[in-house]
Design a protein around this motif. Structure first.
Motif, short mmCIF file in Angstrom:
data_model
loop_
_atom_site.label_atom_id
_atom_site.label_comp_id
_atom_site.label_asym_id
_atom_site.label_seq_id
_atom_site.Cartn_x
_atom_site.Cartn_y
_atom_site.Cartn_z
N ALA A 1 3.89 -3.39 80.81
CA ALA A 1 4.85 -2.29 80.66
C ALA A 1 6.25 -2.82 80.40
N LYS A 2 6.63 -3.88 81.09
CA LYS A 2 7.97 -4.45 80.89
C LYS A 2 8.12 -5.03 79.49
N LEU A 3 7.10 -5.76 79.04
CA LEU A 3 7.19 -6.38 77.71
C LEU A 3 7.22 -5.33 76.60
N THR A 4 6.37 -4.32 76.71
CA THR A 4 6.36 -3.29 75.67
C THR A 4 7.64 -2.46 75.71
N ALA A 5 8.19 -2.25 76.91
CA ALA A 5 9.46 -1.51 77.01
C ALA A 5 10.59 -2.30 76.36
N MET A 6 10.60 -3.62 76.55
CA MET A 6 11.63 -4.44 75.90
C MET A 6 11.51 -4.34 74.38
N CYS A 7 10.29 -4.42 73.89
CA CYS A 7 10.09 -4.31 72.43
C CYS A 7 10.58 -2.95 71.93
N ALA A 8 10.24 -1.90 72.66
CA ALA A 8 10.64 -0.55 72.24
C ALA A 8 12.16 -0.41 72.27
N ARG A 9 12.81 -0.98 73.28
CA ARG A 9 14.27 -0.90 73.37
C ARG A 9 14.94 -1.65 72.22
N ILE A 10 14.41 -2.81 71.87
CA ILE A 10 14.97 -3.57 70.75
C ILE A 10 14.84 -2.76 69.46
N ARG A 11 13.65 -2.20 69.23
CA ARG A 11 13.44 -1.42 68.01
C ARG A 11 14.33 -0.18 67.98
N ALA A 12 14.48 0.48 69.13
CA ALA A 12 15.33 1.68 69.18
C ALA A 12 16.78 1.32 68.88
N ASP A 13 17.24 0.20 69.41
CA ASP A 13 18.62 -0.23 69.15
C ASP A 13 18.81 -0.55 67.67
N LEU A 14 17.84 -1.26 67.09
CA LEU A 14 17.95 -1.59 65.66
C LEU A 14 17.91 -0.33 64.80
N LEU A 15 17.06 0.61 65.17
CA LEU A 15 16.97 1.85 64.40
C LEU A 15 18.27 2.65 64.54
N GLY A 16 18.85 2.66 65.74
CA GLY A 16 20.13 3.34 65.94
C GLY A 16 21.22 2.73 65.06
#
Length: 201
Positions: free
Chosen positions: A137-152
């Protein structure tokens, strides 16, 4: 005798050249074979993971976790690569992604070992499975946060470009309009004046 020795030298040179070509060809075939074996091993591992993930039980769940983690890391890596190709300032994000990839590979190995042990043994280690789920959960959340930041960042960059394009379009349309003819304006004023006089009693 000299003709025979020249003939033998020519034949030996040709044979040496053919041996050299054969050696280079053999070297390239061995190198290609090793690469193909590595790729085949990776493909076999992935195929095995996909097949095992289709089952039921803890082992299949862990295999699905492995697939999810690989997908998340792959999507995040693609997003970072895209941002780098666009020339965005990413700071330390590529290095962070490399560290995250290493950690994800370690976690993937741990998930694989757990799934293998679970398939071969009837004893269940719920504590380890819960910890593996937390790490997942921690690893996938980090990946999702990175992608969300890049998309933003991408959306913000795009909105700036769209605003600039809108203002340029407005200016171009305004510049293309035909200026009003002063005689037409005078005629319009005269017409209004005449209509106002008619309306007066």
């Amino acid at each position: 005798m000299a003709e025979i020795s020249e003939f033998l030298v020519v034949i030996l040179v040709i044979l040496a050249f053919l041996l050299l070509l054969g050696g280079v060809g053999l070297y390239l075939l061995i190198k290609l074979g090793k690469k193909a074996a590595v790729k085949a091993r990776q493909a076999t591992t992935r195929l095995t993971t996909h097949v095992n993930a289709m089952g039921t039980g803890d082992a299949a769940e862990v295999e699905r976790l492995r697939l999810d983690l690989r997908r998340e890391v792959s999507l995040t890596r693609q997003a970072i690569d895209h941002a780098q190709r666009q020339g965005w300032g990413l700071g330390d994000l590529p290095r962070l992604m490399a560290d995250l990839t290493v950690q994800a590979d370690v976690h993937d190995g741990q998930l694989g070992m757990y799934a293998q042990q679970r398939r071969m043994s009837s004893f269940v280690d719920h504590v380890t499975l819960d910890r593996l789920r937390e790490h997942q959960a921690k690893l996938t959340a980090m990946c999702a946060r990175i992608r969300a930041d890049l998309l933003g960042d991408q959306v913000h960059h795009t909105s700036t470009g769209i605003a600039d394009l809108t203002s340029r379009t407005d200016l171009e349309i305004e510049a293309r309009r035909r200026p009003p003819d002063p005689l037409d304006q005078i005629d319009e004023l005269y017409r209004r004046t005449m209509e106002e006089r008619k309306d007066l009693p």
